[in-house]
Scaffold this motif. Sequence first.
Motif, PDB file in Angstrom:
ATOM      1  N   THR A  70       0.850  -1.184   0.000  1.00  0.00           N
ATOM      2  CA  THR A  70       0.000   0.000   0.000  1.00  0.00           C
ATOM      3  C   THR A  70       0.886   1.234   0.000  1.00  0.00           C
ATOM      4  N   VAL A  71       0.601   2.147  -0.901  1.00  0.00           N
ATOM      5  CA  VAL A  71       1.352   3.405  -0.957  1.00  0.00           C
ATOM      6  C   VAL A  71       0.397   4.568  -0.751  1.00  0.00           C
ATOM      7  N   TYR A  72       0.947   5.657  -0.225  1.00  0.00           N
ATOM      8  CA  TYR A  72       0.171   6.878   0.006  1.00  0.00           C
ATOM      9  C   TYR A  72       0.890   8.027  -0.677  1.00  0.00           C
ATOM     10  N   PHE A  73       0.157   8.717  -1.517  1.00  0.00           N
ATOM     11  CA  PHE A  73       0.651   9.952  -2.102  1.00  0.00           C
ATOM     12  C   PHE A  73      -0.130  11.065  -1.409  1.00  0.00           C
ATOM     13  N   GLY A  74       0.449  11.592  -0.340  1.00  0.00           N
ATOM     14  CA  GLY A  74      -0.330  12.459   0.528  1.00  0.00           C
ATOM     15  C   GLY A  74      -1.401  11.617   1.200  1.00  0.00           C
ATOM     16  N   GLN A  75      -2.651  11.974   0.952  1.00  0.00           N
ATOM     17  CA  GLN A  75      -3.750  11.197   1.538  1.00  0.00           C
ATOM     18  C   GLN A  75      -4.546  10.452   0.470  1.00  0.00           C
ATOM     19  N   THR A  93       3.594  -4.986  -9.220  1.00  0.00           N
ATOM     20  CA  THR A  93       2.733  -4.664  -8.074  1.00  0.00           C
ATOM     21  C   THR A  93       2.988  -3.246  -7.595  1.00  0.00           C
ATOM     22  N   LEU A  94       4.253  -2.862  -7.518  1.00  0.00           N
ATOM     23  CA  LEU A  94       4.605  -1.502  -7.111  1.00  0.00           C
ATOM     24  C   LEU A  94       4.054  -0.486  -8.105  1.00  0.00           C
ATOM     25  N   ASP A  95       4.220  -0.739  -9.389  1.00  0.00           N
ATOM     26  CA  ASP A  95       3.720   0.189 -10.410  1.00  0.00           C
ATOM     27  C   ASP A  95       2.206   0.347 -10.331  1.00  0.00           C
ATOM     28  N   GLN A  96       1.503  -0.776 -10.109  1.00  0.00           N
ATOM     29  CA  GLN A  96       0.038  -0.723 -10.033  1.00  0.00           C
ATOM     30  C   GLN A  96      -0.422   0.065  -8.813  1.00  0.00           C
ATOM     31  N   ALA A  97       0.221  -0.171  -7.660  1.00  0.00           N
ATOM     32  CA  ALA A  97      -0.169   0.545  -6.447  1.00  0.00           C
ATOM     33  C   ALA A  97       0.032   2.046  -6.624  1.00  0.00           C
ATOM     34  N   CYS A  98       1.156   2.447  -7.216  1.00  0.00           N
ATOM     35  CA  CYS A  98       1.421   3.869  -7.419  1.00  0.00           C
ATOM     36  C   CYS A  98       0.432   4.483  -8.406  1.00  0.00           C
ATOM     37  N   ALA A  99       0.115   3.745  -9.457  1.00  0.00           N
ATOM     38  CA  ALA A  99      -0.843   4.253 -10.435  1.00  0.00           C
ATOM     39  C   ALA A  99      -2.218   4.461  -9.814  1.00  0.00           C
ATOM     40  N   ILE A 100      -2.631   3.521  -8.995  1.00  0.00           N
ATOM     41  CA  ILE A 100      -3.937   3.640  -8.334  1.00  0.00           C
ATOM     42  C   ILE A 100      -3.957   4.857  -7.419  1.00  0.00           C
ATOM     43  N   ALA A 101      -2.882   5.030  -6.634  1.00  0.00           N
ATOM     44  CA  ALA A 101      -2.846   6.131  -5.667  1.00  0.00           C
ATOM     45  C   ALA A 101      -2.909   7.490  -6.345  1.00  0.00           C
ATOM     46  N   ARG A 102      -2.330   7.594  -7.528  1.00  0.00           N
ATOM     47  CA  ARG A 102      -2.302   8.901  -8.207  1.00  0.00           C
ATOM     48  C   ARG A 102      -3.692   9.328  -8.680  1.00  0.00           C
ATOM     49  N   TYR A 103      -4.625   8.388  -8.770  1.00  0.00           N
ATOM     50  CA  TYR A 103      -5.943   8.714  -9.331  1.00  0.00           C
ATOM     51  C   TYR A 103      -7.093   8.581  -8.332  1.00  0.00           C
ATOM     52  N   THR A 104      -6.808   8.154  -7.113  1.00  0.00           N
ATOM     53  CA  THR A 104      -7.882   8.038  -6.120  1.00  0.00           C
ATOM     54  C   THR A 104      -8.147   9.388  -5.466  1.00  0.00           C
ATOM     55  N   GLU A 105      -9.311   9.484  -4.854  1.00  0.00           N
ATOM     56  CA  GLU A 105      -9.657  10.698  -4.112  1.00  0.00           C
ATOM     57  C   GLU A 105      -8.878  10.753  -2.800  1.00  0.00           C
ATOM     58  N   GLU A 106      -8.621  11.955  -2.345  1.00  0.00           N
ATOM     59  CA  GLU A 106      -7.975  12.113  -1.046  1.00  0.00           C
ATOM     60  C   GLU A 106      -8.932  11.688   0.061  1.00  0.00           C
ATOM     61  N   ASP A 107      -8.360  11.057   1.079  1.00  0.00           N
ATOM     62  CA  ASP A 107      -9.131  10.616   2.243  1.00  0.00           C
ATOM     63  C   ASP A 107      -8.406  11.143   3.486  1.00  0.00           C
ATOM     64  N   PRO A 108      -9.016  12.064   4.219  1.00  0.00           N
ATOM     65  CA  PRO A 108      -8.339  12.655   5.374  1.00  0.00           C
ATOM     66  C   PRO A 108      -7.897  11.640   6.428  1.00  0.00           C
TER      67      PRO A 108
END
Length: 455
Positions: A70-75, A93-108
């Motif tokens: 699991t990676v976090y780009f900010g929140q 797996t690393l590439d997929q996790a990073c790609a997903i994080a860049r496009y998800t909504e922020e969660d406080p």
Amino acid sequence: MTQLAHPQDRSPQELDRLAELAEDVIRRARAAGASQAEVAANIDVGLSVNVRLGEVETVEHTRDRGFGLTVYFGQRKGSASTADLNPDSIQATLDQACAIARYTEEDPAAGLADASRMAHAFPELDLWHPWDVDTPEAIALGIEIEAAGRAHAGITNSDGASVQMGQSLSVYANSHGFVGRERGTRHSLSVALIAGTDDGMQRDYWYDTQRSAKHFASAQSLGDMAAERTLARLNAQRLSTRQCPVLFAPEVARGLIGHLIAAISGGSLYRRASFLLDHAGKQVMPSWMTIVERPHLRGGHGSAAFDAEGVTTVDSSLIENGVLQRYVLGSYSARKLGLSSTGNAGGIHNLIVQPGHAGGAGDDFAGMLKRLGTGLLVTEVMGQGVSTVTGDYSRGASGFWVENGQIVYPVEEITIAANLRDMYANIVAVGNDVDPRSHLLTGSILLERMTIAGE
């Protein structure tokens, strides 16, 4: 029964290898722009043998691997996993996790658990007892257990016996610099038997589960117990609809405690889907009741030095003098609720329901039957009729009708119903007949009254 550690135990080296892989991937995630990262990796090895009527039905050897990142780009959060530990799969797996994080909504509420909560002490919890049982030995043991049960007069058939060996290695690491290693074994034996014929057939079972195979009940005693339980169910009757006291046998009583945990767990609370919402600090059980969490019990089924986020586990009260002391929270649910993690990401650790009643110490099972007097002993529940939202409880059940503290006849095809809020508030007694085969440790539980729906 064979009970030997593997002559060359390579688990420390395997754990080191998983830890090195986890740390490397976290470094690469940070280099890819992640502000935080965490890895959970595991290797599980097992043997499962099933026999029936003295013949082998199945033999299964397993060696499963898992790697979750699991990676976090900010929140913003991204997660991916693989069962393949080769470098190309890990990179994907690393590439997929990073790609997903860049496009998800922020969660406080997203992010790792607080760095200050990471575990620093790792006590020896006596969880690692490899069982060097080979396939022929496991088959012979399963046949022996089943034969012990089938030898009882009145046992007419068998659903088979099972012998299972399991060992697990796991590593959790995160970008706080935390690396936690765990290893544990869990082995089990079971047998299910059938008595009677045609419409009068009854089925029951018994089992044992241990960290160490040297602590198993004997094959004879397992077969005997399964047979006795099965034969006791013959000539079962239905009850007329009524209200009466109900005694839950220990192996069923822990389900009542499981419903409590579900209702006070963070996911149910922040979704406002619990009948115990906003009940911390309030009376939910009788004033003589106490329930404590003991994560560091040696050999415990739920023992752990840290939770699924690396947060250190500590002894604490869940219920004290009937009052709910806290909820069961990981860091995410805690943030959603404006609270702090209780070290329960991934679940509860060795919950102990202390025996007793309003008059003093807990009774053994015979004493609990006497305390029940006349009412229903429940030894099995069926169905999913439990609502964490409302507390409504309605499940199919079977067991025994008890009069004057003595079992009179078996009972089947009934439904027991009440509301969990009332059930918890009206617990009459908890026995000292604790079932040790779980991380939820409780004796039998006597309730003042439930509705029995029958004929």
